[in-house]
Design an enzyme around this catalytic site. Structure first.
Site, PDB file in Angstrom:
ATOM      1  N   SER A 153       0.865  -1.186   0.000  1.00 45.57           N
ATOM      2  CA  SER A 153       0.000   0.000   0.000  1.00 45.57           C
ATOM      3  C   SER A 153       0.901   1.235   0.000  1.00 45.57           C
ATOM      4  O   SER A 153       2.083   1.137   0.374  1.00 45.57           O
ATOM      5  CB  SER A 153      -0.858  -0.016   1.269  1.00 45.57           C
ATOM      6  OG  SER A 153      -1.458   1.238   1.470  1.00 45.57           O
ATOM      7  N   TYR A 166      -2.742  -1.112  10.075  1.00 41.26           N
ATOM      8  CA  TYR A 166      -2.763  -1.429   8.644  1.00 41.26           C
ATOM      9  C   TYR A 166      -1.461  -0.960   7.993  1.00 41.26           C
ATOM     10  O   TYR A 166      -0.799  -1.719   7.270  1.00 41.26           O
ATOM     11  CB  TYR A 166      -3.973  -0.767   7.991  1.00 41.26           C
ATOM     12  CG  TYR A 166      -4.062  -0.968   6.497  1.00 41.26           C
ATOM     13  CD1 TYR A 166      -4.634  -2.117   5.959  1.00 41.26           C
ATOM     14  CD2 TYR A 166      -3.571  -0.006   5.603  1.00 41.26           C
ATOM     15  CE1 TYR A 166      -4.721  -2.308   4.584  1.00 41.26           C
ATOM     16  CE2 TYR A 166      -3.658  -0.178   4.236  1.00 41.26           C
ATOM     17  CZ  TYR A 166      -4.238  -1.322   3.725  1.00 41.26           C
ATOM     18  OH  TYR A 166      -4.313  -1.506   2.367  1.00 41.26           O
TER      19      TYR A 166
HETATM   20  N1  LIG Z   1      -8.512  -0.811  -2.787  1.00 44.96           N
HETATM   21  C1  LIG Z   1      -7.484   0.000  -2.573  1.00 44.96           C
HETATM   22  O1  LIG Z   1      -7.552   1.210  -2.834  1.00 44.96           O
HETATM   23  C2  LIG Z   1      -6.188  -0.564  -2.029  1.00 44.96           C
HETATM   24  C3  LIG Z   1      -5.097   0.338  -1.934  1.00 44.96           C
HETATM   25  C4  LIG Z   1      -3.886  -0.159  -1.437  1.00 44.96           C
HETATM   26  C5  LIG Z   1      -3.782  -1.491  -1.078  1.00 44.96           C
HETATM   27  N2  LIG Z   1      -4.862  -2.322  -1.179  1.00 44.96           N
HETATM   28  C6  LIG Z   1      -4.675  -3.728  -0.817  1.00 44.96           C
HETATM   29  O2  LIG Z   1      -5.206  -4.550  -1.830  1.00 44.96           O
HETATM   30  C7  LIG Z   1      -5.652  -5.800  -1.278  1.00 44.96           C
HETATM   31  C8  LIG Z   1      -7.079  -6.054  -1.688  1.00 44.96           C
HETATM   32  O3  LIG Z   1      -7.880  -5.041  -1.126  1.00 44.96           O
HETATM   33  P1  LIG Z   1      -9.350  -4.675  -1.665  1.00 44.96           P
HETATM   34  O4  LIG Z   1      -9.369  -3.222  -1.866  1.00 44.96           O
HETATM   35  O5  LIG Z   1      -9.738  -5.596  -2.743  1.00 44.96           O
HETATM   36  O6  LIG Z   1     -10.178  -4.959  -0.319  1.00 44.96           O
HETATM   37  P2  LIG Z   1     -11.522  -5.753  -0.056  1.00 44.96           P
HETATM   38  O7  LIG Z   1     -12.481  -5.496  -1.161  1.00 44.96           O
HETATM   39  O8  LIG Z   1     -11.894  -5.433   1.337  1.00 44.96           O
HETATM   40  O9  LIG Z   1     -11.043  -7.264  -0.165  1.00 44.96           O
HETATM   41  C9  LIG Z   1     -10.246  -7.842   0.828  1.00 44.96           C
HETATM   42  C10 LIG Z   1     -10.280  -9.334   0.662  1.00 44.96           C
HETATM   43  O10 LIG Z   1      -9.633  -9.909   1.804  1.00 44.96           O
HETATM   44  C11 LIG Z   1     -10.498 -10.888   2.353  1.00 44.96           C
HETATM   45  N3  LIG Z   1     -10.330 -11.056   3.783  1.00 44.96           N
HETATM   46  C12 LIG Z   1     -10.438 -10.116   4.758  1.00 44.96           C
HETATM   47  N4  LIG Z   1     -10.301 -10.693   5.960  1.00 44.96           N
HETATM   48  C13 LIG Z   1     -10.117 -12.008   5.753  1.00 44.96           C
HETATM   49  C14 LIG Z   1      -9.948 -13.123   6.594  1.00 44.96           C
HETATM   50  N5  LIG Z   1      -9.977 -13.012   7.926  1.00 44.96           N
HETATM   51  N6  LIG Z   1      -9.784 -14.348   6.060  1.00 44.96           N
HETATM   52  C15 LIG Z   1      -9.791 -14.505   4.716  1.00 44.96           C
HETATM   53  N7  LIG Z   1      -9.969 -13.492   3.847  1.00 44.96           N
HETATM   54  C16 LIG Z   1     -10.136 -12.257   4.357  1.00 44.96           C
HETATM   55  C17 LIG Z   1     -11.893 -10.351   2.059  1.00 44.96           C
HETATM   56  O11 LIG Z   1     -12.856 -11.364   2.211  1.00 44.96           O
HETATM   57  P3  LIG Z   1     -14.445 -11.028   2.238  1.00 44.96           P
HETATM   58  O12 LIG Z   1     -14.822 -10.884   0.795  1.00 44.96           O
HETATM   59  O13 LIG Z   1     -15.048 -12.195   2.912  1.00 44.96           O
HETATM   60  O14 LIG Z   1     -14.598  -9.734   3.004  1.00 44.96           O
HETATM   61  C18 LIG Z   1     -11.716  -9.875   0.626  1.00 44.96           C
HETATM   62  O15 LIG Z   1     -11.801 -10.938  -0.277  1.00 44.96           O
HETATM   63  C19 LIG Z   1      -5.454  -5.661   0.232  1.00 44.96           C
HETATM   64  O16 LIG Z   1      -4.242  -6.278   0.603  1.00 44.96           O
HETATM   65  C20 LIG Z   1      -5.388  -4.167   0.454  1.00 44.96           C
HETATM   66  O17 LIG Z   1      -4.660  -3.859   1.613  1.00 44.96           O
HETATM   67  C21 LIG Z   1      -6.052  -1.877  -1.645  1.00 44.96           C
END
Ligand SMILES: NC(=O)c1ccc[n+]([C@@H]2O[C@H](COP(=O)([O-])OP(=O)(O)OC[C@H]3O[C@@H](n4cnc5c(N)ncnc54)[C@H](OP(=O)(O)O)[C@@H]3O)[C@@H](O)[C@H]2O)c1
Length: 248
Positions: A153, A166
């Site tokens: 991130s 985080y």
């Molecule tokens: N979106 C952004 O702007 C952004 C920016 C920087 C970094 N990131 C990183 O990108 C990655 C994906 O993020 P995203 O934006 O796609 O977030 P998201 O939509 O919240 O997806 C997160 C995923 O992680 C899963 N997860 C959370 N807790 C879990 C657990 N206890 N056991 C198993 N799975 C779990 C969630 O499952 P559920 O579907 O069941 O909730 C979901 O599939 C993350 O590492 C995040 O830190 C995102």
């Protein structure tokens, strides 16, 4: 945006595990890897969401995936030993691992940050990535060209007020990636790199920035070029590097 045009058969024959494959960036990465020929292991905590991704892959007649339900919040050594055994029995090796699942938690200053939230975030974002990689390394080393991708991130490179656990978990993720990259360098086919997706249109981003118009952000589909590049063989010489999905 990172530019890369993948050949259609980029991931043909590869076995790839994606964590958090049921939603957000993980879901789109899993579908994208399947479209480019990989057999997916879809890991996540919500079986219904994983089944929906499974069905989408089947509908498109991409290689038949496997579902592995696991809640990372409560997972420990034994769960990852079982995961490795299952993959070994089913596939005999692992070619790719995308650590994508993460928890954001509440945005709060350190002076008010609850220990319980801190521990949960470290468990999901960092401890599980450590335990899972450790147990899967022997299977990754059996691949001719294995790629481990960690998800970072912007706040994993520069600390920002209120991003607490985080942010710290993402700094540590970069460190874990660099250590694995250095340890495997020259002794195995395993490479490790990280991707900072940048602001992307997902549930996590919306909960961090509730006032933001999601339409101003790229979709997970738009940031896939770097995910493909790092998983495919064209990046086999790249090890220990931090990539930014939205920088060219
Ligand atoms: N979106 C952004 O702007 C952004 C920016 C920087 C970094 N990131 C990183 O990108 C990655 C994906 O993020 P995203 O934006 O796609 O977030 P998201 O939509 O919240 O997806 C997160 C995923 O992680 C899963 N997860 C959370 N807790 C879990 C657990 N206890 N056991 C198993 N799975 C779990 C969630 O499952 P559920 O579907 O069941 O909730 C979901 O599939 C993350 O590492 C995040 O830190 C995102």
């Amino acid at each position: 945006m990172f530019k890369y045009q993948a050949p259609q058969d980029l991931l043909k024959g590869k076995v790839i595990l994606v964590t958090g494959a049921g939603g957000g960036i993980g879901r789109v990465a899993a579908l994208t890897y399947a479209r480019y020929g990989a057999t997916l292991i879809l890991l996540g905590r919500n079986t219904e969401k994983l089944e929906a991704v499974y069905d989408e892959i089947e509908l498109n007649q991409w290689p038949q995936p496997a579902i592995y339900p696991l809640n990372l919040e409560s997972a420990g050594d034994i769960d990852f030993i079982n995961l490795a055994e299952t993959i070994e029995n089913e596939f005999g090796r692992l070619d790719g691992l995308l650590h994508n699942a993460s928890l954001l938690g509440d945005l709060k200053p350190i002076s008010q940050f609850p220990t319980e939230t801190w521990m949960r975030i470290m468990q999901v974002n960092l401890n599980c990535a450590f335990m899972m990689t450790r147990e899967l390394l022997p299977l990754l080393r059996l691949s001719e060209k294995a790629s481990v991708i960690f998800t970072s991130s912007g706040v994993g490179h520069t600390g920002r007020a209120h991003w607490g656990a985080y942010s710290v978990s993402k700094f540590a993720t970069e460190g874990l990636m660099q250590i694995i990259a250095d340890e495997e360098d020259g002794i195995s086919s395993v490479r490790a790199n990280s991707i900072n997706p940048g602001g992307t249109r997902t549930t996590m981003r919306a909960s961090a920035f509730p006032g933001e118009d999601p339409q101003t952000l790229p979709t997970p589909e738009e940031i896939m070029p770097v995910y493909l590049y790092l998983m495919g063989n064209e990046s086999q010489h790249i090890n220990g590097q931090a990539f930014h999905a939205q920088k060219s």
